[in-house]
Design an enzyme around this catalytic site. Structure first.
Site, short mmCIF file in Angstrom:
data_model
loop_
_atom_site.label_atom_id
_atom_site.label_comp_id
_atom_site.label_asym_id
_atom_site.label_seq_id
_atom_site.Cartn_x
_atom_site.Cartn_y
_atom_site.Cartn_z
N SER A 18 0.84 -1.14 -0.01
CA SER A 18 -0.05 -0.15 -0.11
C SER A 18 0.82 1.39 -0.03
O SER A 18 1.87 1.18 0.52
CB SER A 18 -0.79 0.09 1.14
N TYR A 34 -2.14 -1.34 10.51
CA TYR A 34 -2.27 -1.50 9.23
C TYR A 34 -1.05 -1.08 8.47
O TYR A 34 -0.26 -1.88 7.62
CB TYR A 34 -3.57 -0.83 8.45
#
Length: 297
Positions: free
Chosen positions: A188, A201
């Site tokens: 990401s 995360y």
């Protein structure tokens, strides 16, 4: 003279604000407004993955769904892992795969279960007769405003689902992967530019980027390529399943250079390329699809 067909990337897909919405876990794509575009109507295959045998985690919705639809239309058979409770979305993907003339194997599994990775690989081998492509895409993303409010159990589960399962899946799959196989991870932009409210995360996504490059170095002598895709703000059910502060959802993705959120369909061609023989000299790379946000290691 014939004019070129050009599109303004700022005007593609959904360009306005999103309505406030949330869902109970697990969030379903079928209940989102608007529904993410995963290439259901637009993706056209060109025989780039004929007879490939693929395991995709988190394949029922969002980016995994877009990859599954594209891979099937490129000629691949798909084993599709999804979190129990997401059967509605998974059945839709199954239909798209079957409509492309390819085999779909639905594999409900909770990646917090340490037995799940081995079971997923075993079932894939049994049903598809082999395995040559891994798309390690499943993720948990739960917003927490401060570290004081971040439960350690959540941290443990986020790491288990997002990165530890990738280690386990590769270990389970490696005995079956022939030379020419491809492993694709989903990291990401959060790995490189973390948001404060996604502390656990973002940390896992940084670990995935590092894992991807290190694993590529290990597996190059087996003829197995390993690459990652780093999405930016992409409109998926992950955002509605406590993945974003609810008040921030209407503006989601609109601070990107292209002034909008991305759609899963915009990532599918990158996954196809990285899986295909066209990427024969591509390994240990992270491809950003971020709407303009920079990525680097």
């Amino acid at each position: 003279m014939t004019e070129p067909i050009l599109v303004d990337p700022r005007q593609q897909f959904h360009t306005g604000k999103f309505v406030k919405q949330d869902q109970e876990t697990p969030a379903l794509q079928t209940k989102m407004t608007p529904k993410p575009d995963c290439g259901e109507k637009s993706y056209v295959g060109q025989h780039k993955l004929e007879n490939r045998r693929v395991l995709i985690t988190g394949g029922d919705s969002g980016i995994g769904r877009a990859a599954a639809i594209a891979f099937a239309r490129e000629g691949a058979d798909i084993a599709l892992q999804f979190f129990p409770g997401e059967e509605t979305d998974a059945r839709e993907v199954e239909k798209y795969i079957n409509d492309a003339g390819r085999q779909a194997v639905l594999l409900p599994a909770d990646l917090r279960d340490e037995q799940a990775p081995q079971q997923l690989v075993d079932q894939t081998i049994q049903e598809l007769g082999g395995l040559d492509t891994l798309v390690l895409n499943a993720a948990q993303q739960i917003t927490q405003p401060t570290i004081e409010e971040l439960p350690i159990q959540q941290v443990k589960e986020t790491f288990t689902v997002n990165i530890i399962s990738q280690f386990a899946l590769v270990q389970a799959a490696l005995p079956y992967l022939p030379a020419g196989s491809s492993i694709i991870t989903t990291t990401s932009v959060q790995a490189f530019n973390p948001s404060a409210h996604l502390l656990d995360y973002a940390a896992t996504k940084s670990a995935i980027a590092n894992f991807t490059i290190g694993l590529a170095q290990q597996l190059a002598n087996k003829g197995i390529r390993v690459n990652g895709v780093a999405p930016g703000p992409i409109w998926t059910p992950l955002q509605l399943d406590h993945g974003q502060p609810e008040a921030a959802l209407p503006e989601f993705g609109q601070d990107s250079l292209l002034e909008r959120a991305g759609q899963p369909a915009e990532l599918a061609p990158v996954y196809v390329f990285l899986a295909s023989n066209a990427a024969s000299y591509v390994t240990a790379q992270i491809y950003g699809v971020t709407g303009g946000q920079a990525i680097n290691l």
